[in-house]
Write an enzyme that holds these catalytic residues in place. Structure first.
Site, PDB file in Angstrom:
ATOM      1  N   SER A 304       0.863  -1.464  -0.065  1.00 52.35           N
ATOM      2  CA  SER A 304       0.386  -0.096   0.302  1.00 52.35           C
ATOM      3  C   SER A 304       0.794   1.553  -0.474  1.00 52.35           C
ATOM      4  O   SER A 304       2.179   0.855   0.436  1.00 52.35           O
ATOM      5  CB  SER A 304      -0.960   0.238   1.869  1.00 52.35           C
ATOM      6  N   ASP A 305       0.706   1.966  -0.796  1.00 49.54           N
ATOM      7  CA  ASP A 305       1.013   4.045  -0.505  1.00 49.54           C
ATOM      8  C   ASP A 305       0.831   4.496   0.854  1.00 49.54           C
ATOM      9  O   ASP A 305      -0.130   2.993   1.769  1.00 49.54           O
ATOM     10  CB  ASP A 305       0.922   4.795  -1.296  1.00 49.54           C
ATOM     11  N   LEU A 306       1.593   4.818   1.584  1.00 54.48           N
ATOM     12  CA  LEU A 306       1.405   5.171   2.961  1.00 54.48           C
ATOM     13  C   LEU A 306       0.319   5.896   3.832  1.00 54.48           C
ATOM     14  O   LEU A 306      -0.217   6.765   2.737  1.00 54.48           O
ATOM     15  CB  LEU A 306       2.397   6.093   3.396  1.00 54.48           C
ATOM     16  N   SER A 308      -2.586   4.715   2.702  1.00 50.94           N
ATOM     17  CA  SER A 308      -3.874   4.473   2.096  1.00 50.94           C
ATOM     18  C   SER A 308      -4.864   3.351   2.338  1.00 50.94           C
ATOM     19  O   SER A 308      -5.849   3.437   2.684  1.00 50.94           O
ATOM     20  CB  SER A 308      -3.031   4.030   0.605  1.00 50.94           C
TER      21      SER A 308
END
Length: 777
Positions: A304-306, A308
């Site tokens: 995941s992006d930070l 998200s």
């Protein structure tokens, strides 16, 4: 603790044996893990909190020990990152030798103080250099793409990978494969531009350079593709907001760069913050499972992006609880939680309550463990600190940074051959906010660097002319702040000089007063009365309403131009800006994007003719935000002009001038095969008709004359950078195949339709020199 040592010491345990196939090692280790240990392997925590520095000594921190013992973590992110967000500086951050010591200490602690001895995997930001102190800083991605030289970018990526791996990193976040079709968006500089094919070629180059022939080489890192997907066209330019595109546009434009990079072997993919047609990318099972894994055969892990995952609840409001957010993400195919607050206890609770199955959890853990085994981390968890000190930012790496920066410089305009500057000049005025500003030329995602490691434009010009010319400098103004401008003094300097080099643009340089979102994006905050406004107008979180030059920059260049002294404008920036007045009134314009640590030398090489510029635009430069979107390969029908002016961009995709002139001739097109198996050979000659050696970027565009669904006006299908000595010719040949001719039909199946195609060959999307046709039966 004895149990940990006991298990670690049992080399007869199957997963400890290097000669056992990876799949068997994974299953053996998985069978021994507790539920908590499995969830811990999926947590990628913020790494810069995990070491303790005391003078020259570096050890693991209490926070690291607690994270390992209580949360059983398996990965860290940005351990070596230094910037205002992390509050790590040249003083309290780590140099390359110390970085290697720190990561070794973490590995040693995990191997000797945990039950199963599973090594850590360290992810680092690596888009234009490893984001750590003392590394080599290359141009940001938009400048890399402007080289139109994938082989050079692959060499650069291998260098970045080596520097990260020598310090204990295993994963390089990059490349960013989002199409930049919204220049108001803050992260344009991190992309390769607006075109799917060019982005694909740059992405392939980065993946090959990062991962090499073997990720177990000790010199390579895993490539994490960002951001999956369509992140670069947010509505209104607002970073991370919703995207409204159809499935056809998604598959024809936004997915191909990712598909190409996956086919090149990329082993990691990061989800995007945005939603597409109402579905957040971090919970989009169609994207992550159906497309990425089932259709493309992706065999790595998804991160995941930070923040998200928690954003599914807090931002997108598609989950009522944090447990529901964790369920949505892991069920959709997310394997690793960047930040560590999306899974952790929430995923544990979701599994215990039956919301998430053990089978789904085990599959995610398998994907992470598989990569750890393939990297050889169980056999070779440590790195050599002395080697890191010796080889990071070596002289050859610095030379490569200069080469990449030089090839990415784009000559936008050169009226009356103002450039190259003569070597007989006696007085040169260097003016502007970006003329002697170290951090403004490095771009976002750059760690602090010692001043002596970075060459500014002023220093590059001084290095070039030595004592043969008097070089005088005045800043003139800031990027945004207007309280300290020196317009009159700058004009006076220009008036008494033979030429004025005015360095303008933007900045992604963060300072220690900047506030940050949970995602690390910079916050745009109000400035109090009497406070100096920072230069930052680009970089993650700094979206724009206009594309105008900010502050007193336009006022500065107008004052300099009015002196009558020849003016050369050099642009250092991260996104297209409004250049209308400059284009109308200044004879020479050079665009260097954010050129990295060797930018000053590279720009001076171009200004004085020691390098013939070969950079080309990979993103269209609009005349007004009212034209947006203005990318070249929009769908038919052709656009008509506005009441106020042209619908065409000021500078088109592919544009870039040279000190040489080139003539194109003898186009030959030979089509064979049929619609099921086509092969089209396109051949032509390019002659350098000047007395200067030069590199020409030849570009081949294709136009589908009639199709069952609406197609782009034209589409880049091939390009090549060709060195042609003065007076000589080169024959260029391209072969087109099925993927170049296919269309996504009305039933969403790919097919090649019968009919005619037009071939367009030239110097840019607007400067076509040769045209021809072929048909498919």
């Amino acid at each position: 603790m004895g149990a940990a040592c006991n298990v670690f010491g049992q080399e007869s345990v199957l997963y400890k044996q290097a000669n056992v196939p990876t799949a068997q090692r994974v299953e053996d280790l998985l069978s021994r893990m507790t539920l908590e240990e499995k969830v811990g392997q999926l947590s990628t925590l913020l790494g810069w909190k995990m070491y303790q520095k005391d003078g020259e000594e570096v050890t693991v921190s209490k926070a690291f020990e607690e994270a390992v013992q209580e949360r059983h973590i398996g990965m860290l992110w940005a351990t070596l990152r230094a910037d205002p967000w992390t509050q790590k500086t040249l003083t309290n951050g780590l140099n390359p030798r110390q970085a290697a010591v720190a990561t070794n200490a973490m590995q040693k602690y995990v191997l000797e103080n945990t039950r199963l001895g599973i090594p850590m995997m360290m992810a680092e930001e690596c888009p234009h250099g490893h984001m750590a102190i003392g590394t080599t800083v290359f141009p940001t991605s938009i400048g890399q793409a402007a080289t139109w030289n994938p082989a050079l970018i692959e060499e650069m990526a291998a260098t970045i990978a080596l520097e990260a791996r020598l310090q204990g990193g295993h994963i390089g976040y990059g490349p960013v494969l989002d199409l930049a079709r919204e220049p108001r968006w803050s992260r344009v500089e991190e992309t390769y531009g607006e075109d799917p094919y060019l982005n694909s070629q740059m992405g392939i180059a980065m993946v090959k350079g990062f991962q090499g022939e073997s990720i177990a080489s000790g010199e390579n890192v895993i490539s994490t593709l960002k951001h999956f997907t369509a992140y670069g066209v947010p509505e209104g330019g607002h970073n991370g907001t919703s995207v409204s595109i159809g499935q056809r546009e998604l598959h024809e434009s936004y997915l191909p760069p990712f598909k190409s990079a996956v086919k090149a072997g990329a082993l990691s993919v990061m989800t995007a913050y945005n939603s597409i047609d109402g579905i957040p990318c971090t919970s989009n099972g169609y994207l992550l499972n159906t497309v990425l894994r089932d259709d493309w055969g992706f065999d790595g892990f998804v991160v995941s992006d930070l923040g998200s995952i928690s954003g599914l609840k807090g931002s997108h409001h598609v989950a009522a609880t944090s447990e529901d957010a964790a369920k949505l993400a892991i069920d959709a195919g997310v394997d690793s939680d960047l930040g560590g607050y999306g899974f952790d206890t929430y995923l544990l609770e979701a599994i215990k309550s039956g919301k998430v199955s053990q089978a789904v959890l085990d599959q995610a853990v398998r994907r992470v463990l598989k990569v750890k085994f393939e990297m050889g981390l169980f056999e070779n968890p440590y790195v050599d600190p002395q080697k890191a000190a010796r080889e990071v930012r070596s002289s050859s790496h610095v030379a490569l940074a200069r080469k990449v920066a030089r090839e990415g410089v784009v000559l936008l305009k050169n009226e009356k051959n103002v450039l190259p500057l003569g070597k007989d000049l006696k007085s040169i005025a260097v003016i502007g906010p970006n003329a002697d500003n170290t951090y403004n030329q490095l771009g976002d995602y750059t760690a602090p660097q010692p001043d002596e490691n970075v060459v500014t434009v002023l220093e590059g010009i001084q290095n070039k002319v030595g004592n043969t010319a008097k070089v005088e400098y005045i800043k003139g103004c800031a990027i945004r702040d207007t309280t300290q401008s020196q317009i009159t003094a700058a004009a006076s300097l220009a008036a008494r000089s033979e030429v004025a080099v005015v360095v303008l643009g933007g900045s992604s340089a963060r300072d220690f007063d900047t506030e940050y979102e949970e995602t690390a994006a910079a916050k745009v905050s109000e400035v109090g009365e009497g406070e100096v406004i920072s230069d930052m107008e680009s970089g993650e979180g700094f979206d724009r309403m206009t594309l105008d030059l900010l502050g007193d920059q336009l006022k500065l260049v107008k004052a300099v131009q009015q002196t009558g002294t020849p003016v050369v404008v050099v642009l250092i920036k991260g996104r297209p800006l409004n250049l209308n007045w400059i284009d109308e009134n200044v004879p020479a314009i050079v665009d260097a994007w954010y050129p990295g640590q060797e930018g000053g030398n590279a720009i001076a090489d171009v200004l004085f003719g020691d390098y013939n510029p070969s950079g080309r635009l990979t993103i269209s430069v609009p005349r007004s935000v009212g034209q947006l979107p203005v990318f070249y390969n929009y769908r038919n029908p052709q656009r008509h002009d506005y009441v106020e002016g042209s619908a065409a961009p000021l500078y088109a995709f592919g544009h870039g001038l040279s000190y040489a002139d080139f003539a194109y001739s003898n186009l030959e097109i030979a089509a064979s095969g049929n619609a099921q198996s086509p092969a089209v050979k396109v051949q032509f000659e390019v002659k350098n008709i000047s007395n200067v050696d030069g590199e020409e970027v030849v570009q081949l565009y294709l136009k589908d004359m009639v199709s069952s669904t609406v197609r782009p006006l034209m589409t880049l299908r091939r390009f090549e950078k060709v060195m042609i000595p003065a007076g000589e010719s080169r024959k260029v040949s391209f072969l087109l195949g099925a993927e170049d001719l296919r269309v996504l039909g009305q039933d969403m199946d790919w097919l090649i339709e019968t009919g005619d195609f037009q071939v367009l060959v030239g110097r840019s999307s607007r400067d076509i020199r040769l045209e021809g046709k072929f048909g498919m039966e």
